[in-house]
Design a protein around this motif. Structure first.
Motif, PDB file in Angstrom:
ATOM      1  N   GLN A 170       9.413   8.159 -12.755  1.00 53.49           N
ATOM      2  CA  GLN A 170       9.048   7.296 -13.884  1.00 53.49           C
ATOM      3  C   GLN A 170       7.862   6.722 -13.522  1.00 53.49           C
ATOM      4  O   GLN A 170       7.333   6.404 -12.455  1.00 53.49           O
ATOM      5  CB  GLN A 170      10.054   6.067 -14.000  1.00 53.49           C
ATOM      6  CG  GLN A 170      10.456   5.339 -12.646  1.00 53.49           C
ATOM      7  CD  GLN A 170      11.688   4.538 -12.599  1.00 53.49           C
ATOM      8  OE1 GLN A 170      12.423   5.008 -13.270  1.00 53.49           O
ATOM      9  NE2 GLN A 170      11.537   3.520 -11.873  1.00 53.49           N
ATOM     10  N   PRO A 171       7.196   5.978 -14.577  1.00 58.51           N
ATOM     11  CA  PRO A 171       5.888   5.263 -14.145  1.00 58.51           C
ATOM     12  C   PRO A 171       6.018   3.949 -13.163  1.00 58.51           C
ATOM     13  O   PRO A 171       7.116   3.582 -13.117  1.00 58.51           O
ATOM     14  CB  PRO A 171       5.336   4.532 -15.579  1.00 58.51           C
ATOM     15  CG  PRO A 171       6.025   5.526 -16.559  1.00 58.51           C
ATOM     16  CD  PRO A 171       7.148   5.893 -16.006  1.00 58.51           C
ATOM     17  N   ILE A 172       4.999   3.935 -12.207  1.00 59.41           N
ATOM     18  CA  ILE A 172       5.241   2.831 -11.189  1.00 59.41           C
ATOM     19  C   ILE A 172       3.857   2.083 -11.161  1.00 59.41           C
ATOM     20  O   ILE A 172       2.895   2.694 -11.431  1.00 59.41           O
ATOM     21  CB  ILE A 172       5.668   3.368  -9.807  1.00 59.41           C
ATOM     22  CG1 ILE A 172       4.701   4.759  -9.384  1.00 59.41           C
ATOM     23  CG2 ILE A 172       7.032   4.137 -10.070  1.00 59.41           C
ATOM     24  CD1 ILE A 172       4.754   4.733  -8.163  1.00 59.41           C
ATOM     25  N   ALA A 173       4.017   0.880 -10.464  1.00 61.39           N
ATOM     26  CA  ALA A 173       2.953   0.470  -9.872  1.00 61.39           C
ATOM     27  C   ALA A 173       3.249  -0.148  -8.475  1.00 61.39           C
ATOM     28  O   ALA A 173       3.998  -1.006  -8.421  1.00 61.39           O
ATOM     29  CB  ALA A 173       2.692  -0.965 -10.836  1.00 61.39           C
ATOM     30  N   LEU A 174       3.010   0.673  -7.584  1.00 63.16           N
ATOM     31  CA  LEU A 174       3.385   0.646  -6.277  1.00 63.16           C
ATOM     32  C   LEU A 174       2.226  -0.341  -5.363  1.00 63.16           C
ATOM     33  O   LEU A 174       1.210  -0.017  -5.248  1.00 63.16           O
ATOM     34  CB  LEU A 174       3.564   2.041  -5.606  1.00 63.16           C
ATOM     35  CG  LEU A 174       4.307   1.992  -4.281  1.00 63.16           C
ATOM     36  CD1 LEU A 174       5.634   1.454  -4.029  1.00 63.16           C
ATOM     37  CD2 LEU A 174       4.255   3.535  -3.532  1.00 63.16           C
ATOM     38  N   MET A 175       3.049  -1.555  -4.944  1.00 62.00           N
ATOM     39  CA  MET A 175       1.960  -2.491  -4.236  1.00 62.00           C
ATOM     40  C   MET A 175       2.102  -2.258  -2.674  1.00 62.00           C
ATOM     41  O   MET A 175       3.105  -2.040  -2.247  1.00 62.00           O
ATOM     42  CB  MET A 175       2.644  -3.727  -4.573  1.00 62.00           C
ATOM     43  CG  MET A 175       2.048  -4.872  -4.144  1.00 62.00           C
ATOM     44  SD  MET A 175       0.409  -5.140  -4.758  1.00 62.00           S
ATOM     45  CE  MET A 175      -0.707  -5.449  -3.265  1.00 62.00           C
ATOM     46  N   ASN A 176       0.768  -2.217  -2.144  1.00 65.31           N
ATOM     47  CA  ASN A 176       0.802  -2.191  -0.829  1.00 65.31           C
ATOM     48  C   ASN A 176      -0.274  -3.093  -0.022  1.00 65.31           C
ATOM     49  O   ASN A 176      -1.392  -3.088  -0.470  1.00 65.31           O
ATOM     50  CB  ASN A 176       0.193  -0.645  -0.431  1.00 65.31           C
ATOM     51  CG  ASN A 176       0.337  -0.359   1.108  1.00 65.31           C
ATOM     52  OD1 ASN A 176       0.511  -1.340   1.898  1.00 65.31           O
ATOM     53  ND2 ASN A 176       0.301   0.753   1.322  1.00 65.31           N
ATOM     54  N   PHE A 177       0.059  -4.071   0.589  1.00 71.44           N
ATOM     55  CA  PHE A 177      -0.699  -5.110   1.280  1.00 71.44           C
ATOM     56  C   PHE A 177      -1.460  -4.243   2.350  1.00 71.44           C
ATOM     57  O   PHE A 177      -0.675  -3.968   3.538  1.00 71.44           O
ATOM     58  CB  PHE A 177      -0.130  -6.050   1.872  1.00 71.44           C
ATOM     59  CG  PHE A 177       0.145  -7.177   0.367  1.00 71.44           C
ATOM     60  CD1 PHE A 177      -0.615  -7.853  -0.070  1.00 71.44           C
ATOM     61  CD2 PHE A 177       1.242  -7.647   0.316  1.00 71.44           C
ATOM     62  CE1 PHE A 177      -0.558  -8.487  -1.407  1.00 71.44           C
ATOM     63  CE2 PHE A 177       1.668  -8.556  -0.700  1.00 71.44           C
ATOM     64  CZ  PHE A 177       0.698  -8.993  -1.450  1.00 71.44           C
ATOM     65  N   ILE A 178      -2.459  -3.865   2.312  1.00 75.66           N
ATOM     66  CA  ILE A 178      -3.313  -3.053   3.399  1.00 75.66           C
ATOM     67  C   ILE A 178      -3.378  -3.359   4.708  1.00 75.66           C
ATOM     68  O   ILE A 178      -3.184  -2.690   5.641  1.00 75.66           O
ATOM     69  CB  ILE A 178      -4.326  -2.364   3.008  1.00 75.66           C
ATOM     70  CG1 ILE A 178      -4.499  -1.556   1.332  1.00 75.66           C
ATOM     71  CG2 ILE A 178      -5.389  -1.537   4.042  1.00 75.66           C
ATOM     72  CD1 ILE A 178      -3.731  -0.380   1.672  1.00 75.66           C
ATOM     73  N   GLU A 179      -3.278  -4.868   4.877  1.00 76.32           N
ATOM     74  CA  GLU A 179      -3.444  -5.229   6.317  1.00 76.32           C
ATOM     75  C   GLU A 179      -2.157  -5.451   6.907  1.00 76.32           C
ATOM     76  O   GLU A 179      -2.063  -5.879   8.244  1.00 76.32           O
ATOM     77  CB  GLU A 179      -4.307  -6.734   6.025  1.00 76.32           C
ATOM     78  CG  GLU A 179      -5.578  -6.778   5.468  1.00 76.32           C
ATOM     79  CD  GLU A 179      -5.834  -8.015   4.785  1.00 76.32           C
ATOM     80  OE1 GLU A 179      -6.893  -8.532   5.191  1.00 76.32           O
ATOM     81  OE2 GLU A 179      -5.135  -8.597   3.878  1.00 76.32           O
ATOM     82  N   GLY A 180      -0.968  -5.028   6.078  1.00 73.50           N
ATOM     83  CA  GLY A 180       0.354  -5.201   6.716  1.00 73.50           C
ATOM     84  C   GLY A 180       1.006  -6.572   7.162  1.00 73.50           C
ATOM     85  O   GLY A 180       2.236  -6.562   7.228  1.00 73.50           O
ATOM     86  N   THR A 181       0.120  -7.638   6.895  1.00 73.72           N
ATOM     87  CA  THR A 181       0.609  -8.953   7.386  1.00 73.72           C
ATOM     88  C   THR A 181      -0.260  -9.999   6.562  1.00 73.72           C
ATOM     89  O   THR A 181      -1.404  -9.520   6.127  1.00 73.72           O
ATOM     90  CB  THR A 181       0.904  -9.070   8.690  1.00 73.72           C
ATOM     91  OG1 THR A 181       1.479 -10.723   8.899  1.00 73.72           O
ATOM     92  CG2 THR A 181      -0.554  -9.037   9.394  1.00 73.72           C
ATOM     93  N   ARG A 182      -0.133 -11.616   6.688  1.00 76.71           N
ATOM     94  CA  ARG A 182      -0.698 -12.229   6.143  1.00 76.71           C
ATOM     95  C   ARG A 182      -1.809 -12.645   6.766  1.00 76.71           C
ATOM     96  O   ARG A 182      -1.767 -12.875   8.156  1.00 76.71           O
ATOM     97  CB  ARG A 182       0.273 -13.393   5.675  1.00 76.71           C
ATOM     98  CG  ARG A 182       0.878 -13.398   4.491  1.00 76.71           C
ATOM     99  CD  ARG A 182       1.837 -14.500   4.261  1.00 76.71           C
ATOM    100  NE  ARG A 182       2.901 -14.324   5.232  1.00 76.71           N
ATOM    101  CZ  ARG A 182       3.611 -15.326   5.572  1.00 76.71           C
ATOM    102  NH1 ARG A 182       3.688 -16.579   4.915  1.00 76.71           N
ATOM    103  NH2 ARG A 182       4.674 -15.275   6.191  1.00 76.71           N
ATOM    104  N   PHE A 183      -3.046 -12.910   6.354  1.00 78.73           N
ATOM    105  CA  PHE A 183      -4.098 -13.395   7.187  1.00 78.73           C
ATOM    106  C   PHE A 183      -4.081 -14.783   7.727  1.00 78.73           C
ATOM    107  O   PHE A 183      -3.690 -15.717   7.013  1.00 78.73           O
ATOM    108  CB  PHE A 183      -5.451 -13.372   6.271  1.00 78.73           C
ATOM    109  CG  PHE A 183      -6.712 -13.667   7.069  1.00 78.73           C
ATOM    110  CD1 PHE A 183      -7.781 -12.890   7.514  1.00 78.73           C
ATOM    111  CD2 PHE A 183      -6.799 -15.141   7.007  1.00 78.73           C
ATOM    112  CE1 PHE A 183      -8.965 -13.339   8.162  1.00 78.73           C
ATOM    113  CE2 PHE A 183      -8.239 -15.653   7.935  1.00 78.73           C
ATOM    114  CZ  PHE A 183      -9.069 -14.766   8.156  1.00 78.73           C
TER     115      PHE A 183
END
Length: 321
Positions: A170-183
């Motif tokens: 099914q269509p998706i919009a997969l979200m990835n915060f590349i830094e892995g954590t908050r700045f």
């Protein structure tokens, strides 16, 4: 015009009522989904569930527009498709980022699906809702832990691949915060980041997603979120203490070379890391430019305001004389 704390309490109350309202049909349909094993029926129910979440987000967005007084300036949203396939990457500074992403992308692309830390499944209401929507829950092991327990190495990769298998139908919009954590300034200092406004990138998760579902993706959406007055907490946002937020979306075509074997192919791993670090270098420069432009605009506004006030002051003094 309500005082900040009163406004924040009102906004949080609306969020809570809105969330509670949609949870009952969401959990009811989820139970039905797991009781009837037909794949076609489950896909149908999943689409209905995503529709319910879109309604939930719409009410949250309307609440923000009515009470939070935040001007959201977004660019790069042309030609997005609600039934497209996307991988969304972004810098991460605050819990507010998630509200911003939902506000920008709701009904423009499929439901944003996040990789969630396994511990958050116990977060009241939302954790259970994420589980019902089949968001992938990940248990990430730290470097120190893996040194003590080398047998656990590779579990993160296996969990990512297993999660991505669900998204092939099914269509998706997969979200990835590349830094892995908050700045934070402290994390920035400890990590020895080469960027002025960002943390170091973590490329593995993104590369594994591309290797699994990359052939179905229409675009990678590279999102830059900038808070001209600095990132603030969710409570400050609810109280209306964020004046402006800049969001820039860059749509990147998905190329065949991006779908290599990140685990076994060392040359590809280096190539992918170099490419992603190049994206982050551009993003860092973009953030610096947007912050500089914002400071200049504020200076001009203050100068204009001071110029406008001067004649009125002189007029008052003249009248007094």
């Amino acid at each position: 015009r309500l005082p900040g704390p009163l406004r924040g309490a009102l906004v949080l109350s609306i969020y809570l009522i809105n969330t509670s309202f949609w949870l009952l049909p969401l959990f009811s349909l989820t139970l039905l989904k797991f009781c009837i094993p037909s794949p076609a029926f489950r896909r149908f129910v999943t689409r209905v569930l995503h529709g319910l979440v879109a309604q939930w987000v719409s009410v949250n967005n309307l609440t923000q527009q009515l009470f939070c007084d935040t001007r959201l300036e977004a660019t790069g949203l042309e030609q997005l498709r609600p039934k497209g396939w996307y991988l969304v990457i972004a810098n991460h500074q605050s819990w507010v980022d998630i509200l911003v992403l939902q506000r920008v992308f709701n009904r423009r692309i499929p439901l944003l699906t996040f990789f969630i830390k396994k511990e958050l499944i116990w977060f009241p209401l939302l954790g259970q809702a994420w589980w019902a929507l089949e968001f992938p829950f990940m248990k990430r092991h730290s470097t120190a832990y893996l040194k003590k327990h080398p047998e656990k190495r590779g579990q993160d990769i296996a969990a990512t691949l297993k999660a991505c298998e669900k998204f092939k139908h099914q269509p998706i919009a997969l979200m990835n915060f590349i830094e892995g954590t908050r700045f934070t300034p402290e994390k920035h200092r400890r990590s020895g980041s080469p960027y002025a406004n960002l943390l170091r990138t973590k490329a593995g998760g993104m590369a594994l997603v591309l290797s699994t579902v990359g052939r179905r993706l229409h675009r990678i959406l590279d999102v830059t979120i900038v808070y001209p007055d600095g990132p603030k907490s969710f409570w400050e946002f609810a109280c209306g203490k964020i004046d402006r937020i800049h969001v820039q979306v860059d749509q990147i075509p998905v190329s065949p070379w991006m779908m290599g074997d990140y685990v076994a192919d060392r040359a590809f791993r280096r190539q992918f890391q170099a490419w992603l670090n190049g994206l982050w270098t551009q993003k860092d420069r973009r953030i610096s430019a947007l912050l500089a432009a914002s400071r200049k605009a504020e200076s001009r506004e203050r100068a204009h305001s001071g110029t406008a006030e001067a004649p009125r002051t002189e007029e008052l003094l003249s009248n007094q004389r």
